[in-house]
Scaffold this motif. Sequence first.
Motif, PDB file in Angstrom:
ATOM      1  N   GLU A 166       2.745   6.659  14.056  1.00 49.85           N
ATOM      2  CA  GLU A 166       1.714   6.644  13.021  1.00 49.85           C
ATOM      3  C   GLU A 166       1.907   5.509  12.017  1.00 49.85           C
ATOM      4  OE1 GLU A 166       1.659  10.161  15.256  1.00 49.85           O
ATOM      5  OE2 GLU A 166       3.351   9.341  14.113  1.00 49.85           O
ATOM      6  N   PHE A 167       3.057   4.824  12.068  1.00 47.28           N
ATOM      7  CA  PHE A 167       3.292   3.649  11.230  1.00 47.28           C
ATOM      8  C   PHE A 167       2.900   2.361  11.938  1.00 47.28           C
ATOM      9  CE2 PHE A 167       6.708   5.153   7.964  1.00 47.28           C
ATOM     10  CZ  PHE A 167       5.756   5.992   7.412  1.00 47.28           C
ATOM     11  N   THR A 168       2.364   2.484  13.162  1.00 44.98           N
ATOM     12  CA  THR A 168       1.917   1.310  13.906  1.00 44.98           C
ATOM     13  C   THR A 168       0.394   1.352  14.051  1.00 44.98           C
ATOM     14  OG1 THR A 168       2.073   2.345  16.097  1.00 44.98           O
ATOM     15  CG2 THR A 168       4.083   1.325  15.210  1.00 44.98           C
ATOM     16  N   ASP A 179       1.761  -7.640   6.110  1.00 43.73           N
ATOM     17  CA  ASP A 179       0.738  -7.572   7.154  1.00 43.73           C
ATOM     18  C   ASP A 179      -0.414  -6.665   6.738  1.00 43.73           C
ATOM     19  OD1 ASP A 179       2.380  -9.159   8.795  1.00 43.73           O
ATOM     20  OD2 ASP A 179       3.370  -7.394   9.621  1.00 43.73           O
ATOM     21  N   ILE A 180      -0.090  -5.518   6.160  1.00 47.11           N
ATOM     22  CA  ILE A 180      -1.128  -4.568   5.758  1.00 47.11           C
ATOM     23  C   ILE A 180      -2.073  -5.199   4.739  1.00 47.11           C
ATOM     24  CG2 ILE A 180      -1.530  -2.387   4.537  1.00 47.11           C
ATOM     25  CD1 ILE A 180       1.074  -1.369   5.818  1.00 47.11           C
ATOM     26  N   ASN A 181      -1.497  -5.886   3.760  1.00 45.42           N
ATOM     27  CA  ASN A 181      -2.339  -6.525   2.742  1.00 45.42           C
ATOM     28  C   ASN A 181      -3.253  -7.575   3.359  1.00 45.42           C
ATOM     29  OD1 ASN A 181      -1.250  -4.992   0.665  1.00 45.42           O
ATOM     30  ND2 ASN A 181       0.348  -6.468   0.198  1.00 45.42           N
ATOM     31  N   HIS A 182      -2.740  -8.323   4.318  1.00 49.20           N
ATOM     32  CA  HIS A 182      -3.571  -9.332   4.980  1.00 49.20           C
ATOM     33  C   HIS A 182      -4.652  -8.680   5.842  1.00 49.20           C
ATOM     34  CE1 HIS A 182      -1.821 -13.096   3.734  1.00 49.20           C
ATOM     35  NE2 HIS A 182      -0.602 -12.750   4.122  1.00 49.20           N
ATOM     36  N   LYS A 188     -11.903 -11.313   3.609  1.00 52.12           N
ATOM     37  CA  LYS A 188     -12.122 -11.743   2.232  1.00 52.12           C
ATOM     38  C   LYS A 188     -11.576 -13.130   1.928  1.00 52.12           C
ATOM     39  CE  LYS A 188     -11.969  -6.942   0.660  1.00 52.12           C
ATOM     40  NZ  LYS A 188     -11.259  -5.923  -0.165  1.00 52.12           N
ATOM     41  N   ASN A 189     -10.544 -13.563   2.672  1.00 56.05           N
ATOM     42  CA  ASN A 189     -10.039 -14.917   2.440  1.00 56.05           C
ATOM     43  C   ASN A 189      -9.453 -15.472   3.724  1.00 56.05           C
ATOM     44  OD1 ASN A 189      -6.915 -14.616   2.401  1.00 56.05           O
ATOM     45  ND2 ASN A 189      -7.599 -12.996   0.982  1.00 56.05           N
ATOM     46  N   PHE A 190      -9.417 -16.819   3.802  1.00 58.24           N
ATOM     47  CA  PHE A 190      -9.026 -17.481   5.044  1.00 58.24           C
ATOM     48  C   PHE A 190      -7.549 -17.263   5.367  1.00 58.24           C
ATOM     49  CE2 PHE A 190      -7.558 -21.239   7.439  1.00 58.24           C
ATOM     50  CZ  PHE A 190      -8.336 -21.065   8.576  1.00 58.24           C
ATOM     51  N   ALA A 191      -6.709 -17.239   4.350  1.00 55.02           N
ATOM     52  CA  ALA A 191      -5.280 -17.058   4.595  1.00 55.02           C
ATOM     53  C   ALA A 191      -5.008 -15.714   5.273  1.00 55.02           C
ATOM     54  CB  ALA A 191      -4.500 -17.162   3.289  1.00 55.02           C
ATOM     55  N   SER A 192      -5.684 -14.665   4.788  1.00 52.24           N
ATOM     56  CA  SER A 192      -5.505 -13.348   5.390  1.00 52.24           C
ATOM     57  C   SER A 192      -6.095 -13.302   6.793  1.00 52.24           C
ATOM     58  CB  SER A 192      -6.142 -12.271   4.524  1.00 52.24           C
ATOM     59  OG  SER A 192      -5.425 -12.100   3.321  1.00 52.24           O
ATOM     60  N   PHE A 193      -7.227 -13.964   6.983  1.00 54.89           N
ATOM     61  CA  PHE A 193      -7.828 -14.024   8.316  1.00 54.89           C
ATOM     62  C   PHE A 193      -6.890 -14.724   9.296  1.00 54.89           C
ATOM     63  CE2 PHE A 193     -10.211 -16.477  11.490  1.00 54.89           C
ATOM     64  CZ  PHE A 193     -10.891 -15.454  12.132  1.00 54.89           C
ATOM     65  N   VAL A 351       4.508   5.105  -0.410  1.00 53.37           N
ATOM     66  CA  VAL A 351       3.845   4.318  -1.459  1.00 53.37           C
ATOM     67  C   VAL A 351       2.347   4.117  -1.250  1.00 53.37           C
ATOM     68  CG1 VAL A 351       5.963   3.043  -1.960  1.00 53.37           C
ATOM     69  CG2 VAL A 351       4.357   2.114  -0.285  1.00 53.37           C
ATOM     70  N   MET A 352       1.802   4.459  -0.100  1.00 49.04           N
ATOM     71  CA  MET A 352       0.444   4.027   0.223  1.00 49.04           C
ATOM     72  C   MET A 352      -0.661   4.881  -0.382  1.00 49.04           C
ATOM     73  SD  MET A 352       1.017   1.293   1.798  1.00 49.04           S
ATOM     74  CE  MET A 352      -0.671   0.904   2.246  1.00 49.04           C
TER      75      MET A 352
END
Length: 574
Positions: A166-168, A179-182, A188-193, A351-352
């Motif tokens: 469940e963590f994958t 990774d989760i934030n991206h 929303k932004n190219f760096a994350s894409f 924390v999520m």
Amino acid sequence: MQVLNTLKDLPVDAVYDLVVVGAGGAGMAAALFAALDGKKVLLVERTEFVGGTTALSAGTTWVPGTHHSATVNPTDTLSEAARYLSNAIGERTPAALRQAFLDHGAEAVTLAETRTEVKFRPYAKHPDYISDLGGSTLSGRALEPQPFDGRLLGDLFKLIRPPIPEFTVLGGMMVDRTDINHLLALSKNFASFKHSLKILLRHASDRLSHPRGTRLVMGNALIARLLYSLSKHPNVTLALQTRVDTFRRDAGRVTGLTLKAGTERLDVAVRGGVVLASGGFNRHPELRAQLLPGADMAWCPAGPGHTAEAHALAKGAGAVYGQGALSNAFWAPVSLRKRADGSTAVFPHFVMDRAKPGMLTVNRAGQRFVNESTSYHLFGMAMQATGSVPAYLVCDATALQKYGIGMVRPGASPKDLAPFLADGYLTQGASLDELAGQLGIDAAGLKASVQKINRYAETGVDPDFQRGVTAYQQNIGDAAAGTRNPNLGALTAAPYYALKLYPGDIGAATGFATDGNARVLDAAGQPIAGLYAVGNDMHSIMGGVYTAPGITIGPGLVFGYLAARHACARASPT
């Protein structure tokens, strides 16, 4: 490194400089440090995997004073770290033990990084958990294992304990906080894409030839780096699915042991010593009933190997458990769900979700009983102290969409929610009254609690539990939410959702009393020659206080180094 699945491949007169019982993070570290010294090492693991609970964890490693610390927090000092530990722990553990950890932490990390494949990086911001105490810091002490390419392990890859499914995502792709934030921001932004596309393509390629992703992060990355490093040493033998049956002693010193694998038995001799690193007592039924009364073993999310089978042998040699801990275990709230294969998923709420705006936790009376943004350890302890078992984590539709809840991912569609609602993991109510009725809790109490939290969200102040007042709490909230307090938000958008929480023990805090070299002590406080304990087999230097992220893995690494160094000094050259 030689890997054995049968004792028939070991010579009947086998002699080792060091025998390590348990191939979790601490045990593998001890074995590796001994191997670096050129010693002949036997690493014994009772399961078919290496990694123990470390493999299932975030892999955070708390070691103050390393060269990494200086890159993100150059003003931090070991004296400040010692002051923080003293303020947090007091006399629950000997100050000399904590000082041994601080004095040798940097050299252990440096040795690992310069001579092995174990590599860390510092978090830019990862506060100590009791961040309002003197000596605490916001960054520099918590280290993260660098991601690792599991393909380098070849056939050894299958030996690493897989992460909690469940963590994958996407059928076995591991993701860390970055990774989760991206992934959440990929549109929303190219760096994350760009970041998201790279790891997604990598995972798609992995699944053509592997049962899960080979880009390893967090605890799996640390274990993989330890295993890869050990694999380079021909003087190391790994015996899987093997147990320790007896200790052999000569003039009070542990000089050997008997191994058992299936019906096979074999005696081995040891020159330097035996290191206990079997993971603690948590899955030993009698010890659990004695030390963790009322906590169901089904709530434990830790690795399956910590059965304390070797503890009885150590006690027979005179070993005693440490005393004075705040708690005999470290805790986290967990939620439970039956998997398709009949096993139970035990999901730790670190924390999520629970600390985010739009979330609150209540008991059967519908009343709050805890600061939802406190550390997971204190949260779990509060559940037990107040009799709030189970507790109920409640959110509104907005919070569910934004943060997810437990095993329910952010942005879940009605179709995504359907199976969670169908099997009862998640409960939904069109109103708070309906939600309370579905849960069987007091509706008036729940509505009053939500009304209060909504008022507190307007002012940014929680007068009942002081939610969101420390740097640690704020760090696991949502600073981008636009609320007065990053941990407080109103619950106003129906439908409302909830799931049940239970106190899950994530590791032992009580273990064998040791000295600063990790030598196990007897009832008179004297070292038992040839016997060491590290990891959760060692009485935690934190005294049952969860001071910071990674306070089991960090000391496990450092005392693994100290135990190996001391034992190897006694062993004859090979």
